[in-house]
Design an enzyme around this catalytic site. Sequence first.
Site, PDB file in Angstrom:
ATOM      1  N   LYS A 252       0.040   5.566  -4.424  1.00  0.00           N
ATOM      2  CA  LYS A 252      -1.102   5.966  -5.374  1.00  0.00           C
ATOM      3  C   LYS A 252      -2.115   4.717  -5.285  1.00  0.00           C
ATOM      4  O   LYS A 252      -1.761   3.884  -5.298  1.00  0.00           O
ATOM      5  CB  LYS A 252      -0.697   6.577  -6.707  1.00  0.00           C
ATOM      6  CG  LYS A 252       0.131   7.661  -6.915  1.00  0.00           C
ATOM      7  CD  LYS A 252       0.712   7.953  -8.114  1.00  0.00           C
ATOM      8  CE  LYS A 252       1.753   9.246  -7.945  1.00  0.00           C
ATOM      9  NZ  LYS A 252       2.244   9.537  -9.263  1.00  0.00           N
TER      10      LYS A 252
ATOM     11  N   LYS B 119      -0.211  -2.318  -5.731  1.00  0.00           N
ATOM     12  CA  LYS B 119      -0.436  -2.585  -6.886  1.00  0.00           C
ATOM     13  C   LYS B 119      -0.081  -1.670  -8.053  1.00  0.00           C
ATOM     14  O   LYS B 119       0.151  -1.855  -9.538  1.00  0.00           O
ATOM     15  CB  LYS B 119      -1.871  -3.052  -7.007  1.00  0.00           C
ATOM     16  CG  LYS B 119      -2.329  -4.166  -6.220  1.00  0.00           C
ATOM     17  CD  LYS B 119      -2.216  -5.341  -6.929  1.00  0.00           C
ATOM     18  CE  LYS B 119      -2.897  -6.743  -6.110  1.00  0.00           C
ATOM     19  NZ  LYS B 119      -2.776  -7.844  -6.747  1.00  0.00           N
TER      20      LYS B 119
ATOM     21  N   SER C 199     -11.210  -7.263  -9.165  1.00  0.00           N
ATOM     22  CA  SER C 199     -12.516  -6.582  -8.487  1.00  0.00           C
ATOM     23  C   SER C 199     -12.138  -5.450  -7.764  1.00  0.00           C
ATOM     24  O   SER C 199     -12.810  -4.946  -7.012  1.00  0.00           O
ATOM     25  CB  SER C 199     -12.904  -7.737  -7.713  1.00  0.00           C
ATOM     26  OG  SER C 199     -12.159  -8.430  -6.819  1.00  0.00           O
TER      27      SER C 199
END
Length: 183
Positions: free
Chosen positions: A31, A36, A61
């Site tokens: 996903k 992360k 970012s």
Amino acid sequence: PFVHRTPVLTSQQIDRISGAHLFFKCENFQKVGAFKFRGATNAVMKLTEAERASGVVTHSSGNHAAALSHAAVSRGVKAYIVMPSTAPEVKKRAVAGYGAEITFCEPTLAAREAAAAGVIRRTGATMIHPYDNFNIIAGQGTAALEALTTCTDADAIIAPVGGGGLLSGTSIAARHMIPSIKI
């Protein structure tokens, strides 16, 4: 159950070139398109009720911003994301699309940290650091856990390192599962 179990793929051509039998954990199928999401989801799931009520904040970012946004908002937790004004537009749109509140800042670590501190003062949100966070590291380690469940006789495991969350989680999981593995 909140993340995809991503495939482990092989390549005969790369094996021939390298002279080894290599396995690739395809976290691009996770996903938000990145590992992360594993850490962000774990961190959100470990929040206390009081922390959930105040929301979460981070500075990023890119992938961590998107991952925390998606993990938090999908579980009813407000996400506050500090992004440098120079972040890629596709990342800004992704974070906004997941429903996070974005605060833009100058593209320096000092500016990111100051903006995140301001959000914490204003909202009481819990900081979820992109990599220097126990629950992030534990969540990232589930990629290695899955990989080594498939590749039970691996001699070595290689992980990229940016901030160190994935490498830390990979090292802990790999050493636990195969004590003799080279990291």
